[in-house]
Scaffold this motif. Structure first.
Motif, PDB file in Angstrom:
ATOM      1  N   PRO A 147       0.824  -1.213   0.000  1.00 43.60           N
ATOM      2  CA  PRO A 147       0.000   0.000   0.000  1.00 43.60           C
ATOM      3  C   PRO A 147       0.854   1.258   0.000  1.00 43.60           C
ATOM      4  CG  PRO A 147      -0.868  -1.604   1.562  1.00 43.60           C
ATOM      5  CD  PRO A 147       0.477  -2.124   1.110  1.00 43.60           C
ATOM      6  N   ALA A 148       0.384   2.278  -0.697  1.00 40.75           N
ATOM      7  CA  ALA A 148       1.135   3.532  -0.768  1.00 40.75           C
ATOM      8  C   ALA A 148       1.290   4.159   0.610  1.00 40.75           C
ATOM      9  CB  ALA A 148       0.442   4.496  -1.728  1.00 40.75           C
ATOM     10  N   VAL A 149       0.290   4.002   1.464  1.00 35.43           N
ATOM     11  CA  VAL A 149       0.385   4.534   2.829  1.00 35.43           C
ATOM     12  C   VAL A 149       1.595   3.942   3.544  1.00 35.43           C
ATOM     13  CG1 VAL A 149      -0.685   4.367   5.106  1.00 35.43           C
ATOM     14  CG2 VAL A 149      -2.028   5.191   3.174  1.00 35.43           C
ATOM     15  N   ASP A 150       1.819   2.641   3.386  1.00 35.33           N
ATOM     16  CA  ASP A 150       2.961   2.001   4.042  1.00 35.33           C
ATOM     17  C   ASP A 150       4.278   2.513   3.474  1.00 35.33           C
ATOM     18  OD1 ASP A 150       1.117   0.584   5.474  1.00 35.33           O
ATOM     19  OD2 ASP A 150       1.454  -1.332   4.471  1.00 35.33           O
ATOM     20  N   ALA A 151       4.318   2.735   2.147  1.00 33.91           N
ATOM     21  CA  ALA A 151       5.537   3.256   1.523  1.00 33.91           C
ATOM     22  C   ALA A 151       5.858   4.649   2.035  1.00 33.91           C
ATOM     23  CB  ALA A 151       5.381   3.270   0.008  1.00 33.91           C
ATOM     24  N   VAL A 152       4.831   5.474   2.189  1.00 33.11           N
ATOM     25  CA  VAL A 152       5.019   6.833   2.709  1.00 33.11           C
ATOM     26  C   VAL A 152       5.507   6.791   4.151  1.00 33.11           C
ATOM     27  CG1 VAL A 152       3.770   8.922   3.421  1.00 33.11           C
ATOM     28  CG2 VAL A 152       3.421   7.971   1.132  1.00 33.11           C
ATOM     29  N   ARG A 153       4.875   5.962   4.962  1.00 33.60           N
ATOM     30  CA  ARG A 153       5.245   5.901   6.382  1.00 33.60           C
ATOM     31  C   ARG A 153       6.653   5.351   6.572  1.00 33.60           C
ATOM     32  NH1 ARG A 153       1.180   2.908   9.952  1.00 33.60           N
ATOM     33  NH2 ARG A 153       2.088   4.203  11.600  1.00 33.60           N
ATOM     34  N   ALA A 154       7.108   4.514   5.614  1.00 34.48           N
ATOM     35  CA  ALA A 154       8.473   3.984   5.689  1.00 34.48           C
ATOM     36  C   ALA A 154       9.514   5.016   5.280  1.00 34.48           C
ATOM     37  CB  ALA A 154       8.591   2.739   4.810  1.00 34.48           C
ATOM     38  N   GLY A 155       9.077   6.111   4.664  1.00 35.35           N
ATOM     39  CA  GLY A 155       9.990   7.198   4.324  1.00 35.35           C
ATOM     40  C   GLY A 155      10.751   7.033   3.031  1.00 35.35           C
ATOM     41  N   HIS A 156      10.305   6.142   2.133  1.00 36.90           N
ATOM     42  CA  HIS A 156      10.991   5.989   0.846  1.00 36.90           C
ATOM     43  C   HIS A 156      10.971   7.310   0.076  1.00 36.90           C
ATOM     44  CE1 HIS A 156      11.622   1.705   1.208  1.00 36.90           C
ATOM     45  NE2 HIS A 156      10.368   1.556   1.598  1.00 36.90           N
ATOM     46  N   ARG A 157      12.062   7.584  -0.647  1.00 36.12           N
ATOM     47  CA  ARG A 157      12.207   8.887  -1.279  1.00 36.12           C
ATOM     48  C   ARG A 157      11.579   8.963  -2.666  1.00 36.12           C
ATOM     49  NH1 ARG A 157      11.179  11.097   1.669  1.00 36.12           N
ATOM     50  NH2 ARG A 157      11.763  13.015   0.607  1.00 36.12           N
ATOM     51  N   VAL A 158      11.484   7.834  -3.367  1.00 32.42           N
ATOM     52  CA  VAL A 158      10.862   7.814  -4.691  1.00 32.42           C
ATOM     53  C   VAL A 158       9.858   6.665  -4.717  1.00 32.42           C
ATOM     54  CG1 VAL A 158      11.204   7.803  -7.186  1.00 32.42           C
ATOM     55  CG2 VAL A 158      13.052   8.602  -5.681  1.00 32.42           C
ATOM     56  N   LEU A 159       8.645   6.965  -5.130  1.00 33.27           N
ATOM     57  CA  LEU A 159       7.585   5.965  -5.165  1.00 33.27           C
ATOM     58  C   LEU A 159       7.214   5.671  -6.606  1.00 33.27           C
ATOM     59  CD1 LEU A 159       5.251   7.290  -2.314  1.00 33.27           C
ATOM     60  CD2 LEU A 159       7.332   5.898  -2.138  1.00 33.27           C
ATOM     61  N   ALA A 160       7.359   4.402  -7.011  1.00 35.64           N
ATOM     62  CA  ALA A 160       6.870   3.933  -8.309  1.00 35.64           C
ATOM     63  C   ALA A 160       5.483   3.363  -8.056  1.00 35.64           C
ATOM     64  CB  ALA A 160       7.811   2.883  -8.881  1.00 35.64           C
ATOM     65  N   VAL A 161       4.459   4.124  -8.402  1.00 36.52           N
ATOM     66  CA  VAL A 161       3.109   3.846  -7.916  1.00 36.52           C
ATOM     67  C   VAL A 161       2.232   3.273  -9.028  1.00 36.52           C
ATOM     68  CG1 VAL A 161       1.160   4.772  -6.603  1.00 36.52           C
ATOM     69  CG2 VAL A 161       3.395   5.880  -6.447  1.00 36.52           C
ATOM     70  N   GLU A 162       1.758   2.051  -8.834  1.00 37.99           N
ATOM     71  CA  GLU A 162       0.763   1.477  -9.742  1.00 37.99           C
ATOM     72  C   GLU A 162      -0.622   1.909  -9.284  1.00 37.99           C
ATOM     73  OE1 GLU A 162      -1.354  -2.754 -10.786  1.00 37.99           O
ATOM     74  OE2 GLU A 162       0.792  -2.806 -10.362  1.00 37.99           O
ATOM     75  N   LEU A 163      -1.412   2.400 -10.224  1.00 36.71           N
ATOM     76  CA  LEU A 163      -2.727   2.952  -9.887  1.00 36.71           C
ATOM     77  C   LEU A 163      -3.813   2.298 -10.728  1.00 36.71           C
ATOM     78  CD1 LEU A 163      -1.632   6.673  -9.758  1.00 36.71           C
ATOM     79  CD2 LEU A 163      -2.304   5.281  -7.803  1.00 36.71           C
ATOM     80  N   SER A 164      -4.817   1.771 -10.068  1.00 40.94           N
ATOM     81  CA  SER A 164      -5.990   1.272 -10.772  1.00 40.94           C
ATOM     82  C   SER A 164      -6.960   2.420 -11.008  1.00 40.94           C
ATOM     83  CB  SER A 164      -6.678   0.183  -9.949  1.00 40.94           C
ATOM     84  OG  SER A 164      -7.327   0.745  -8.817  1.00 40.94           O
ATOM     85  N   SER A 165      -7.889   2.195 -11.915  1.00 39.21           N
ATOM     86  CA  SER A 165      -8.921   3.215 -12.162  1.00 39.21           C
ATOM     87  C   SER A 165      -9.779   3.430 -10.930  1.00 39.21           C
ATOM     88  CB  SER A 165      -9.795   2.787 -13.346  1.00 39.21           C
ATOM     89  OG  SER A 165     -10.374   1.512 -13.112  1.00 39.21           O
ATOM     90  N   PHE A 166      -9.967   2.377 -10.123  1.00 35.96           N
ATOM     91  CA  PHE A 166     -10.763   2.513  -8.897  1.00 35.96           C
ATOM     92  C   PHE A 166     -10.089   3.486  -7.935  1.00 35.96           C
ATOM     93  CE2 PHE A 166     -11.260  -2.308  -9.647  1.00 35.96           C
ATOM     94  CZ  PHE A 166     -12.176  -2.104 -10.666  1.00 35.96           C
ATOM     95  N   GLN A 167      -8.782   3.324  -7.757  1.00 36.99           N
ATOM     96  CA  GLN A 167      -8.049   4.203  -6.844  1.00 36.99           C
ATOM     97  C   GLN A 167      -8.060   5.638  -7.338  1.00 36.99           C
ATOM     98  OE1 GLN A 167      -4.539   1.760  -7.194  1.00 36.99           O
ATOM     99  NE2 GLN A 167      -4.613   1.165  -5.044  1.00 36.99           N
ATOM    100  N   LEU A 168      -7.894   5.831  -8.636  1.00 38.03           N
ATOM    101  CA  LEU A 168      -7.875   7.178  -9.194  1.00 38.03           C
ATOM    102  C   LEU A 168      -9.246   7.843  -9.110  1.00 38.03           C
ATOM    103  CD1 LEU A 168      -5.548   6.497 -12.230  1.00 38.03           C
ATOM    104  CD2 LEU A 168      -5.118   8.190 -10.435  1.00 38.03           C
TER     105      LEU A 168
END
Length: 472
Positions: A147-168
């Motif tokens: 989950p993107a929330v987990d990536a953010v909370r872990a402090g990663h500096r660059v996020l390669a984010v896969e997005l479904s139409s539902f999420q968007l």
């Protein structure tokens, strides 16, 4: 993002919902989690969710709710979300929540976003590999698993984010640094209601970009970038690239869009060699397009050309995406169970010259006529499984009348084993037996991975010799 005391309802107790709830609790919010499954809610009970209220089966939000965070599976017309809208309560996705938490952190990450009907997971995996080859603290996240929330909370500096139409669909302020729509074809029309609404959701990936990447070989991608982006546009193509594009010439992946450090290249600048076609180990032209998209996103944030080649060589694809599970007697057995719609199945079939096709499942309203017409010449036989066989059979009768077609009654026990045996009977040396269902799996299987495992087990049962799984 949230104020202490803010009351948030999380709709869905799956992976993204549980991560959202945990992050909100850490922010001091009052959190309620609801799900139709009491068992799934019960699995959340524990120290991580201490303080969250778990309420099964809510059909409307509590009256004092300030915000609803919804999981992708919840349709806009579900009673809970309809009631939230009627009450004027904002509904957002876990992606939007992650974006807001990241923006409020004071040290936001760089977001490189990937969407499209097909190729998303492969592209973000390639992108993560290229970014890491460049020495960046990067991670693939979003619809890909983490989950993107987990990536953010872990402090990663660059996020390669896969997005479904539902999420968007439920993302309102999301504005990634760079975004790409790889392609667009009929899918999830039962959720969105129309192809236009589906495309509009995908188009949100272009909101606020510094660079918008589009597929110059896909008309819908070109149209959507024109409709939704005001940023600098970079194209990808399987042809020789023009100025402002990445493309292919003489077995090389070339860049005519970016110079050193990701700055725009002049129209007169010589193309930069990024990699060879051989560096992209995944089969099929669609994977060359995925590699070009990954390189375009990486180059937009200053990645050197040498990292593109290294990252592409190091990338290992996910399971059930054109994976060779066995070879025997000159026959290759290919698991592309991830081909859950006709567009993905077209890419899977197009990678082979002589195919026995195993197809079928839940078509979700998608049309298969063009898929069959385009690939009729390469089909040796077709074996149909699952619920929606008749539309595929009708298309085969129209466009491939000489191709033998066998249907297996839906939900028959050991249906996949029977399908592989029948496919094997029609195959000969030089044939690929390809599981590319063009349909979802939930009529017979837990998910596409379950379907793929059943295929691999059935292949082993016809005494095929195991193949070495490719490194990438």
């Amino acid at each position: 993002m949230s104020k202490v005391g803010t009351r948030v309802l999380v709709a869905g107790a799956g992976v993204s919902g549980s991560s959202a709830a945990e992050a909100l609790l850490a922010e001091g919010a009052t959190v309620i989690v609801t799900d139709a499954s009491e068992e799934r809610l019960a699995e959340l009970a524990g120290p991580r969710m201490r303080g969250a209220e778990l309420l099964p089966g809510l059909t409307e939000p509590p009256s004092d709710t300030d915000l609803v965070v919804t999981s992708p599976g919840w349709r806009p017309d579900s009673p809970l979300l309809t009631a939230a809208a009627a009450a004027g309560i904002e509904v957002i996705s876990e992606i939007e929540l992650a974006w807001r938490l990241d923006r409020a952190s004071g040290r936001p990450a760089r977001w490189l976003a990937v969407t499209g009907t097909n190729g998303k997971t492969t592209t973000v995996g390639m992108l993560e590999s290229v970014l890491r080859a460049a020495g960046m603290d990067a991670v693939a996240c979003g619809n890909v698993g983490l989950p993107a929330v987990d990536a953010v909370r872990a402090g990663h500096r660059v996020l390669a984010v896969e997005l479904s139409s539902f999420q968007l669909h439920w993302s309102n302020t999301f504005a990634p640094e760079t975004g790409v729509i790889l392609n667009l074809a009929e899918d999830h029309l039962d959720w969105h209601g129309s192809l236009q609404a589906y495309g509009a959701a995908k188009g949100k990936v272009y909101g606020g970009n510094s660079v918008s990447v589009y597929n110059g070989d896909d008309p819908a991608s070109r149209e959507l970038v024109n409709e939704h982006s005001v940023a600098r546009r970079v194209g990808i193509t399987l042809r020789e690239p023009e100025a402002g594009q990445l493309g292919v010439r003489d077995e090389e992946l070339l860049d005519r869009a970016f110079g050193p450090d990701g700055v725009p290249a002049s129209a007169e600048a010589a193309p930069v060699s990024l990699a060879t076609v051989a560096d992209v180990r995944q089969v099929g032209e669609h994977n060359l397009a995925n590699a070009l998209a990954a390189c375009a996103l990486a180059r937009s944030c200053g990645v050197a050309a040498t990292a593109c080649a290294e990252g592409l060589r190091d990338f290992a694809p996910g399971e059930h995406r054109s994976v060779v599970v066995a070879r025997s007697g000159g026959i290759v057995y290919v698991d592309d169970s991830k081909a859950t719609n006709p567009h993905a199945a077209s890419a899977a079939l197009g990678a082979h010259r002589d195919v026995v096709w195993i197809a079928g499942g839940l078509l979700k309203g998608a049309e298969v006529d063009e898929l069959v017409r385009q690939h009729a010449h390469r089909l040796r036989a077709a074996v149909l499984i699952g619920t929606d066989q008749e539309p595929i059979a009708e298309a085969l009768r129209r466009h491939a009348p000489d191709v033998p077609v066998v249907g297996i009654p839906p939900r028959r026990e050991a249906a996949m084993s029977e399908a592989v045996r029948l496919a094997n009977d029609h195959a000969t040396s030089g044939t690929a037996v390809v599981l590319a269902p063009a349909a979802a799996s939930m009529d017979m299987y837990t998910d596409y991975a379950h379907r793929g495992r059943e295929f691999a087990a059935a292949v082993r049962a016809v005494q095929a010799e195991p193949a070495e799984y490719p490194r990438g």
